[in-house]
Write a protein that holds these residues in place. Structure first.
Motif, PDB file in Angstrom:
ATOM      1  N   ARG A 142     -19.484 -31.204  -6.333  1.00 50.33           N
ATOM      2  CA  ARG A 142     -19.428 -32.665  -6.376  1.00 50.33           C
ATOM      3  C   ARG A 142     -18.740 -33.249  -5.141  1.00 50.33           C
ATOM      4  NH1 ARG A 142     -14.278 -33.945  -8.134  1.00 50.33           N
ATOM      5  NH2 ARG A 142     -13.133 -32.253  -9.118  1.00 50.33           N
ATOM      6  N   LYS A 143     -18.165 -32.371  -4.296  1.00 45.62           N
ATOM      7  CA  LYS A 143     -17.519 -32.834  -3.078  1.00 45.62           C
ATOM      8  C   LYS A 143     -18.386 -32.615  -1.842  1.00 45.62           C
ATOM      9  CE  LYS A 143     -12.692 -32.296  -4.517  1.00 45.62           C
ATOM     10  NZ  LYS A 143     -12.213 -33.642  -4.174  1.00 45.62           N
ATOM     11  N   VAL A 144     -19.704 -32.530  -2.044  1.00 46.77           N
ATOM     12  CA  VAL A 144     -20.579 -32.206  -0.918  1.00 46.77           C
ATOM     13  C   VAL A 144     -20.520 -33.230   0.205  1.00 46.77           C
ATOM     14  CG1 VAL A 144     -22.220 -30.831  -2.232  1.00 46.77           C
ATOM     15  CG2 VAL A 144     -22.538 -33.302  -2.098  1.00 46.77           C
ATOM     16  N   LYS A 145     -20.075 -34.452  -0.095  1.00 46.41           N
ATOM     17  CA  LYS A 145     -20.004 -35.474   0.949  1.00 46.41           C
ATOM     18  C   LYS A 145     -18.659 -35.470   1.686  1.00 46.41           C
ATOM     19  CE  LYS A 145     -23.362 -38.784  -0.861  1.00 46.41           C
ATOM     20  NZ  LYS A 145     -23.580 -40.171  -1.313  1.00 46.41           N
ATOM     21  N   SER A 146     -17.724 -34.641   1.219  1.00 46.04           N
ATOM     22  CA  SER A 146     -16.409 -34.603   1.848  1.00 46.04           C
ATOM     23  C   SER A 146     -16.459 -33.696   3.072  1.00 46.04           C
ATOM     24  CB  SER A 146     -15.360 -34.091   0.850  1.00 46.04           C
ATOM     25  OG  SER A 146     -15.318 -34.934  -0.279  1.00 46.04           O
ATOM     26  N   LEU A 147     -16.526 -34.287   4.228  1.00 46.86           N
ATOM     27  CA  LEU A 147     -16.719 -33.511   5.444  1.00 46.86           C
ATOM     28  C   LEU A 147     -15.550 -32.574   5.724  1.00 46.86           C
ATOM     29  CD1 LEU A 147     -18.230 -36.267   7.785  1.00 46.86           C
ATOM     30  CD2 LEU A 147     -19.428 -34.556   6.419  1.00 46.86           C
ATOM     31  N   HIS A 148     -14.368 -32.939   5.246  1.00 39.38           N
ATOM     32  CA  HIS A 148     -13.194 -32.111   5.508  1.00 39.38           C
ATOM     33  C   HIS A 148     -13.130 -30.922   4.558  1.00 39.38           C
ATOM     34  CE1 HIS A 148     -11.977 -34.638   2.145  1.00 39.38           C
ATOM     35  NE2 HIS A 148     -11.069 -33.728   1.856  1.00 39.38           N
ATOM     36  N   TYR A 149     -13.992 -30.893   3.577  1.00 39.70           N
ATOM     37  CA  TYR A 149     -13.913 -29.891   2.528  1.00 39.70           C
ATOM     38  C   TYR A 149     -14.873 -28.749   2.859  1.00 39.70           C
ATOM     39  CZ  TYR A 149     -12.553 -28.623  -2.231  1.00 39.70           C
ATOM     40  OH  TYR A 149     -12.011 -28.012  -3.325  1.00 39.70           O
ATOM     41  N   ASN A 150     -14.342 -27.589   3.226  1.00 43.06           N
ATOM     42  CA  ASN A 150     -15.176 -26.485   3.680  1.00 43.06           C
ATOM     43  C   ASN A 150     -15.748 -25.734   2.478  1.00 43.06           C
ATOM     44  OD1 ASN A 150     -16.387 -24.277   4.893  1.00 43.06           O
ATOM     45  ND2 ASN A 150     -14.833 -24.143   6.479  1.00 43.06           N
ATOM     46  N   LEU A 151     -16.792 -26.303   1.888  1.00 44.76           N
ATOM     47  CA  LEU A 151     -17.371 -25.720   0.675  1.00 44.76           C
ATOM     48  C   LEU A 151     -17.982 -24.350   0.918  1.00 44.76           C
ATOM     49  CD1 LEU A 151     -19.066 -28.923  -0.742  1.00 44.76           C
ATOM     50  CD2 LEU A 151     -17.051 -27.796  -1.627  1.00 44.76           C
ATOM     51  N   GLU A 152     -18.656 -24.205   2.042  1.00 43.02           N
ATOM     52  CA  GLU A 152     -19.317 -22.926   2.317  1.00 43.02           C
ATOM     53  C   GLU A 152     -18.298 -21.792   2.390  1.00 43.02           C
ATOM     54  OE1 GLU A 152     -22.887 -20.671   3.420  1.00 43.02           O
ATOM     55  OE2 GLU A 152     -22.558 -22.641   2.552  1.00 43.02           O
ATOM     56  N   GLN A 153     -17.191 -22.022   3.056  1.00 41.51           N
ATOM     57  CA  GLN A 153     -16.162 -20.987   3.168  1.00 41.51           C
ATOM     58  C   GLN A 153     -15.562 -20.666   1.807  1.00 41.51           C
ATOM     59  OE1 GLN A 153     -13.010 -21.867   5.923  1.00 41.51           O
ATOM     60  NE2 GLN A 153     -11.687 -20.245   5.129  1.00 41.51           N
ATOM     61  N   ARG A 154     -15.273 -21.706   1.029  1.00 43.90           N
ATOM     62  CA  ARG A 154     -14.706 -21.491  -0.301  1.00 43.90           C
ATOM     63  C   ARG A 154     -15.684 -20.724  -1.192  1.00 43.90           C
ATOM     64  NH1 ARG A 154     -10.384 -25.150  -1.813  1.00 43.90           N
ATOM     65  NH2 ARG A 154      -9.642 -26.227   0.045  1.00 43.90           N
ATOM     66  N   LEU A 155     -16.939 -21.119  -1.124  1.00 39.59           N
ATOM     67  CA  LEU A 155     -17.976 -20.463  -1.916  1.00 39.59           C
ATOM     68  C   LEU A 155     -18.047 -18.978  -1.595  1.00 39.59           C
ATOM     69  CD1 LEU A 155     -20.594 -20.678  -3.712  1.00 39.59           C
ATOM     70  CD2 LEU A 155     -21.822 -20.973  -1.570  1.00 39.59           C
ATOM     71  N   GLU A 156     -18.176 -18.647  -0.322  1.00 43.69           N
ATOM     72  CA  GLU A 156     -18.357 -17.247   0.065  1.00 43.69           C
ATOM     73  C   GLU A 156     -17.114 -16.425  -0.240  1.00 43.69           C
ATOM     74  OE1 GLU A 156     -20.367 -16.214   3.525  1.00 43.69           O
ATOM     75  OE2 GLU A 156     -21.686 -17.964   3.550  1.00 43.69           O
ATOM     76  N   PHE A 163     -27.979 -28.772  -3.547  1.00 44.47           N
ATOM     77  CA  PHE A 163     -28.953 -27.709  -3.785  1.00 44.47           C
ATOM     78  C   PHE A 163     -28.707 -26.546  -2.839  1.00 44.47           C
ATOM     79  CE2 PHE A 163     -32.905 -25.573  -2.519  1.00 44.47           C
ATOM     80  CZ  PHE A 163     -33.219 -24.964  -3.727  1.00 44.47           C
ATOM     81  N   GLN A 164     -28.439 -26.823  -1.582  1.00 51.36           N
ATOM     82  CA  GLN A 164     -28.196 -25.757  -0.619  1.00 51.36           C
ATOM     83  C   GLN A 164     -26.990 -24.917  -1.014  1.00 51.36           C
ATOM     84  OE1 GLN A 164     -27.922 -27.723   3.181  1.00 51.36           O
ATOM     85  NE2 GLN A 164     -30.133 -28.053   3.331  1.00 51.36           N
ATOM     86  N   LEU A 165     -25.961 -25.577  -1.510  1.00 54.54           N
ATOM     87  CA  LEU A 165     -24.768 -24.861  -1.946  1.00 54.54           C
ATOM     88  C   LEU A 165     -25.075 -23.974  -3.148  1.00 54.54           C
ATOM     89  CD1 LEU A 165     -21.748 -24.851  -1.039  1.00 54.54           C
ATOM     90  CD2 LEU A 165     -21.318 -26.353  -2.982  1.00 54.54           C
ATOM     91  N   PHE A 166     -25.805 -24.533  -4.123  1.00 51.34           N
ATOM     92  CA  PHE A 166     -26.191 -23.723  -5.277  1.00 51.34           C
ATOM     93  C   PHE A 166     -27.054 -22.544  -4.845  1.00 51.34           C
ATOM     94  CE2 PHE A 166     -29.812 -22.754  -8.029  1.00 51.34           C
ATOM     95  CZ  PHE A 166     -29.134 -22.019  -8.995  1.00 51.34           C
ATOM     96  N   LYS A 167     -28.033 -22.787  -3.984  1.00 53.95           N
ATOM     97  CA  LYS A 167     -28.928 -21.713  -3.540  1.00 53.95           C
ATOM     98  C   LYS A 167     -28.151 -20.627  -2.808  1.00 53.95           C
ATOM     99  CE  LYS A 167     -33.026 -19.876  -2.717  1.00 53.95           C
ATOM    100  NZ  LYS A 167     -32.766 -18.884  -1.673  1.00 53.95           N
ATOM    101  N   ARG A 168     -27.167 -21.025  -2.020  1.00 49.71           N
ATOM    102  CA  ARG A 168     -26.344 -20.037  -1.328  1.00 49.71           C
ATOM    103  C   ARG A 168     -25.561 -19.202  -2.332  1.00 49.71           C
ATOM    104  NH1 ARG A 168     -25.908 -16.146   1.897  1.00 49.71           N
ATOM    105  NH2 ARG A 168     -23.899 -15.877   2.941  1.00 49.71           N
ATOM    106  N   ALA A 169     -25.025 -19.848  -3.354  1.00 51.27           N
ATOM    107  CA  ALA A 169     -24.313 -19.125  -4.402  1.00 51.27           C
ATOM    108  C   ALA A 169     -25.234 -18.132  -5.106  1.00 51.27           C
ATOM    109  CB  ALA A 169     -23.731 -20.109  -5.415  1.00 51.27           C
TER     110      ALA A 169
END
Length: 227
Positions: free
Chosen positions: A167-181, A206-212
């Motif tokens: 839900r924070k996909v719009k937060s540019l400062h939030y490194n979702l990809e790093q946290r996910l991996e 969707f990209q985040l879910f697909k990466r997961a």
């Protein structure tokens, strides 16, 4: 090697505390892991009250016959009656409640929370013909009243082992990809329950879910719905 979950997955303050490297101590009435002899994880999707439906995720699940569990918020459903919601009856998916309104339980009296949960249960039964046995509070934060009310209804409270905070996909400062991996590579174990959302309709969600999904699949996990 394991990494501490704290800082990568959202925890529940008053109900779950981090006890060490990847280990949690939790209220036994909140299910965060379902023990299985198989190498399996449970994908769950909340529906918060927006007017969006993430069909990219839904279509991907259906096209690839991936089981999942959807927690339905009634306000979200009513906001989207002009859309095709037939996927809610797809046997690939199990269905749970996510409140009639999307209010934090700790801000409601016992009677207010009882009414909200009862109306959610009744709406899903009357509208979709489904008697739910699963429930997740809005914001994922129950209190003692929540658990007691659900016990009286014979409904299980489903929490989660971790959230990639999509839900924070719009937060540019939030490194979702790093946290996910980091979490999926070092912290996920068989039986874990992961939470995503299908009310965002953002390309990045969707990209985040697909990466997961790709990470979990590459590590040999299969996917099941919660029953």
């Amino acid at each position: 090697m394991t990494y501490p979950i704290k800082g990568y997955f959202k925890s529940f303050g008053n109900y779950i505390k981090i006890t060490g490297h990847g280990e949690k101590e939790s209220d036994p009435k909140q299910i965060t892991n379902i023990k299985s002899a198989e190498k399996v994880v449970y994908l769950t999707f909340d529906t918060c009250p927006t007017d969006k439906v993430d069909y990219k995720i839904i279509n991907f699940l259906e096209d690839n016959e991936i089981e999942a569990t959807i927690f339905l918020n009634v306000e979200w459903y009513k906001n989207n009656t002009d859309k095709n919601l037939n996927f809610l009856k797809n046997p690939l998916f199990s269905l749970g409640g996510h409140g009639y309104h999307h209010k934090r339980p700790m801000r409601l009296s016992f009677d207010e929370q009882l009414l909200d949960i009862r109306e959610c249960i009744d709406f899903i039964k009357n509208e979709l013909g489904i008697k739910i046995g699963l429930y997740r509070s809005p914001y994922g934060r129950p209190n003692e009243d929540t658990i007691n009310i659900l016990d009286d209804f014979g409904i299980k409270f489903i929490s989660w082992s971790g959230s990639v905070m999509d839900r924070k996909v719009k937060s540019l400062h939030y490194n979702l990809e790093q946290r996910l991996e980091t979490q999926l590579n070092y912290g996920t174990k068989s039986g874990d329950i992961l939470v995503f959302h299908i009310n965002l309709e953002e390309e990045n969600s969707f990209q985040l879910f697909k990466r997961a999904y790709d990470i979990l699949k590459s590590k040999g996990f299969s996917f099941k719905k919660i029953k």
